[in-house]
Design an enzyme around this catalytic site. Structure first.
Site, PDB file in Angstrom:
ATOM      1  N   PRO A 127      38.742  31.219  16.425  1.00  0.00           N
ATOM      2  CA  PRO A 127      38.303  30.440  15.259  1.00  0.00           C
ATOM      3  C   PRO A 127      38.236  31.363  14.040  1.00  0.00           C
ATOM      4  O   PRO A 127      37.426  32.274  13.995  1.00  0.00           O
ATOM      5  CB  PRO A 127      36.909  29.962  15.671  1.00  0.00           C
ATOM      6  CG  PRO A 127      36.429  31.002  16.634  1.00  0.00           C
ATOM      7  CD  PRO A 127      37.626  31.513  17.357  1.00  0.00           C
ATOM      8  N   ASP A 143      37.799  36.700  12.249  1.00  0.00           N
ATOM      9  CA  ASP A 143      37.461  36.029  13.499  1.00  0.00           C
ATOM     10  C   ASP A 143      35.981  35.653  13.415  1.00  0.00           C
ATOM     11  O   ASP A 143      35.107  36.523  13.409  1.00  0.00           O
ATOM     12  CB  ASP A 143      37.711  36.984  14.668  1.00  0.00           C
ATOM     13  CG  ASP A 143      37.504  36.323  16.025  1.00  0.00           C
ATOM     14  OD1 ASP A 143      36.790  35.298  16.086  1.00  0.00           O
ATOM     15  OD2 ASP A 143      38.035  36.837  17.025  1.00  0.00           O
ATOM     16  N   HIS A 144      35.690  34.357  13.369  1.00  0.00           N
ATOM     17  CA  HIS A 144      34.315  33.898  13.155  1.00  0.00           C
ATOM     18  C   HIS A 144      33.409  34.197  14.354  1.00  0.00           C
ATOM     19  O   HIS A 144      32.179  34.122  14.242  1.00  0.00           O
ATOM     20  CB  HIS A 144      34.307  32.395  12.869  1.00  0.00           C
ATOM     21  CG  HIS A 144      33.294  32.002  11.838  1.00  0.00           C
ATOM     22  ND1 HIS A 144      32.100  32.674  11.663  1.00  0.00           N
ATOM     23  CD2 HIS A 144      33.290  30.990  10.914  1.00  0.00           C
ATOM     24  CE1 HIS A 144      31.417  32.106  10.693  1.00  0.00           C
ATOM     25  NE2 HIS A 144      32.109  31.086  10.223  1.00  0.00           N
ATOM     26  N   ARG A 145      33.995  34.545  15.490  1.00  0.00           N
ATOM     27  CA  ARG A 145      33.183  34.912  16.644  1.00  0.00           C
ATOM     28  C   ARG A 145      32.486  36.250  16.412  1.00  0.00           C
ATOM     29  O   ARG A 145      31.461  36.534  17.030  1.00  0.00           O
ATOM     30  CB  ARG A 145      34.052  34.995  17.905  1.00  0.00           C
ATOM     31  CG  ARG A 145      34.672  33.677  18.333  1.00  0.00           C
ATOM     32  CD  ARG A 145      35.654  33.876  19.471  1.00  0.00           C
ATOM     33  NE  ARG A 145      36.760  34.750  19.087  1.00  0.00           N
ATOM     34  CZ  ARG A 145      37.753  35.084  19.903  1.00  0.00           C
ATOM     35  NH1 ARG A 145      37.774  34.609  21.147  1.00  0.00           N
ATOM     36  NH2 ARG A 145      38.724  35.879  19.493  1.00  0.00           N
TER      37      ARG A 145
END
Length: 421
Positions: free
Chosen positions: A220, A394-396
């Protein structure tokens, strides 16, 4: 005592490789550290060196794909009996092919070709260009770089029919690429039936690119974009060029930018990180990857400890890895341990784009061309050179505020490079 030559593990995650050709034939004397054979992995083609002195008594696997740890040859003393060792090696290798060893080429080396994906075009002094030699008759010795031979195999091009433009008439990768585009000399090209398409098999490098980019799309991500005034960035680079000493590598705008980005990375460790198996690994050193368009596909050689190097040191490192990337001489170590990547398409006139993540890295910076654009300054309309940068995160591993703070600092460093020191 005879020893087995086993296929080495040249990098993390390597499970197999493809032997392209042997540089020694059976009966040749071998010294420790001397190149034995060319190995094609999913990232690079490189020479594998002998680990002991002696005589190459047997080539067990002449060519083809083999697993790591497989016995591919035997080195020992002249006339040494290796029957038992050979039986054990072939038994352990299963159905490994046993074919005659190809003859090694003398004087094998790659010709220099330079260029980095995304470098801003700079005026260059005229350089002497070697006159191409005439195509060779069948059976003549053909001098060609390893990368040229690899591309020729993939494209079905006969090296003997190519006029080499490299040193001493050596065929280089560019010669093969051009030859592959030319129609056959025997007559006009046949037109393919309507509706038919050329089927292109993926090379090992292209397979790796496809796999890694597919992995990247599973993350994500979000993008952040800024436009920076590049006046000082360009000026600093020009002043560095003026102060160059003999033998030093001319820095590019990309070299200066790499140093500025490295300074921002060590201040913003959430961006200088990997996401692996549900865990975030943050790094204190900035190992900056530079995307390079090589003939075999996109590769990302790494400038290690870029935050601790001068721009001139980064320029020298960049020139070295780019030349070897173009010549197919990169080692796996050149591509490993990157913590962040810069992809610059400014040389193509691309003003803005979005780059895809380079897993397991959690961020990548896409850099566009430097263009004169109108801007407001003290209530007046002025024209200034600007550069647009887009950060993919990377939103993680990265929150929006963390990415924004990093990109804010990169913009500040571009507009005032002295802040990064």
């Amino acid at each position: 005592m005879a020893t087995e030559v086993k296929l080495p593990r040249l990098g993390q995650g390597m499970e197999s490789g493809t032997i392209v050709r042997w540089l020694k034939t059976e009966g040749d004397a071998v010294s420790k550290g001397e190149p034995l054979f060319e190995l094609d992995t999913d990232k690079v083609t490189q020479e594998v060196e002998a680990e002991s002195d002696g005589v190459l008594l047997k080539i067990v696997v002449a060519c083809g794909e083999v697993d790591v740890g497989t016995t591919v040859g035997i080195i020992g003393t002249q006339d040494e009996d290796v029957t038992a060792l050979l039986a054990g090696a072939q038994g352990g290798n299963g159905d490994a092919p046993d074919a005659p060893a190809p003859v090694a080429e003398e004087g094998e080396e790659a010709a220099d070709e330079d260029g980095t994906e995304g470098e801003q075009p700079q005026p260059q002094a005229a350089e002497a260009v070697a006159e191409p030699t005439a195509p060779r008759a069948e059976g003549d010795h053909v001098k060609a770089s390893p990368l040229a031979r690899r591309i020729a195999r993939e494209r079905g091009v006969e090296l003997a029919q190519i006029a080499g433009t490299g040193p001493e008439g050596r065929v280089i990768a560019e010669d093969v690429e051009k030859a592959a585009l030319r129609p056959a000399a025997t007559g006009p090209p046949a037109l393919a039936p309507s509706g038919e398409a050329e089927v292109v098999e993926l090379t090992s490098t292209r397979k790796t690119i496809a796999r890694r980019l597919t992995e990247a799309w599973q993350a994500p991500v979000f993008q952040l974009t800024v436009t920076a005034d590049a006046t000082e960035l360009v000026a600093v680079r020009e002043r560095m060029v003026e102060l160059l000493r003999e033998g030093e590598t001319k820095p590019t705008v990309s070299d200066v930018l790499a140093r500025l980005v490295a300074s921002a990375l060590v201040r913003h460790r959430p961006v200088n990180a990997h996401f692996v198996d549900g865990k975030i690994h943050r790094f204190s050193a900035a190992n900056v990857g530079i995307a390079v368009a090589a003939p075999s596909g996109l590769v990302v050689p790494v400038i290690r400890d870029a935050d601790r190097k001068s721009v001139l040191e980064i320029a020298a490192d960049r020139a070295d890895v780019v030349t070897r990337a173009r010549d197919g001489k990169l080692q796996l170590a050149d591509l490993e341990d990157g913590t962040f990547t810069i992809s610059n398409l400014g040389m193509y006139g691309i003003e803005q784009f979005v780059a895809v993540l380079n897993p397991p890295q959690v961020a990548i910076l896409a850099v566009g061309s430097i263009e004169d654009r109108p801007a407001a300054f003290d209530g007046e309309l002025v024209v200034e050179p600007t550069m647009t940068m887009t950060l993919t995160c990377d939103h993680r591993a990265i929150d929006g505020s963390e990415g924004a703070e990093f990109l804010r600092d990169v913009k500040a460093y571009v507009e005032a490079p002295g802040l990064a020191l």
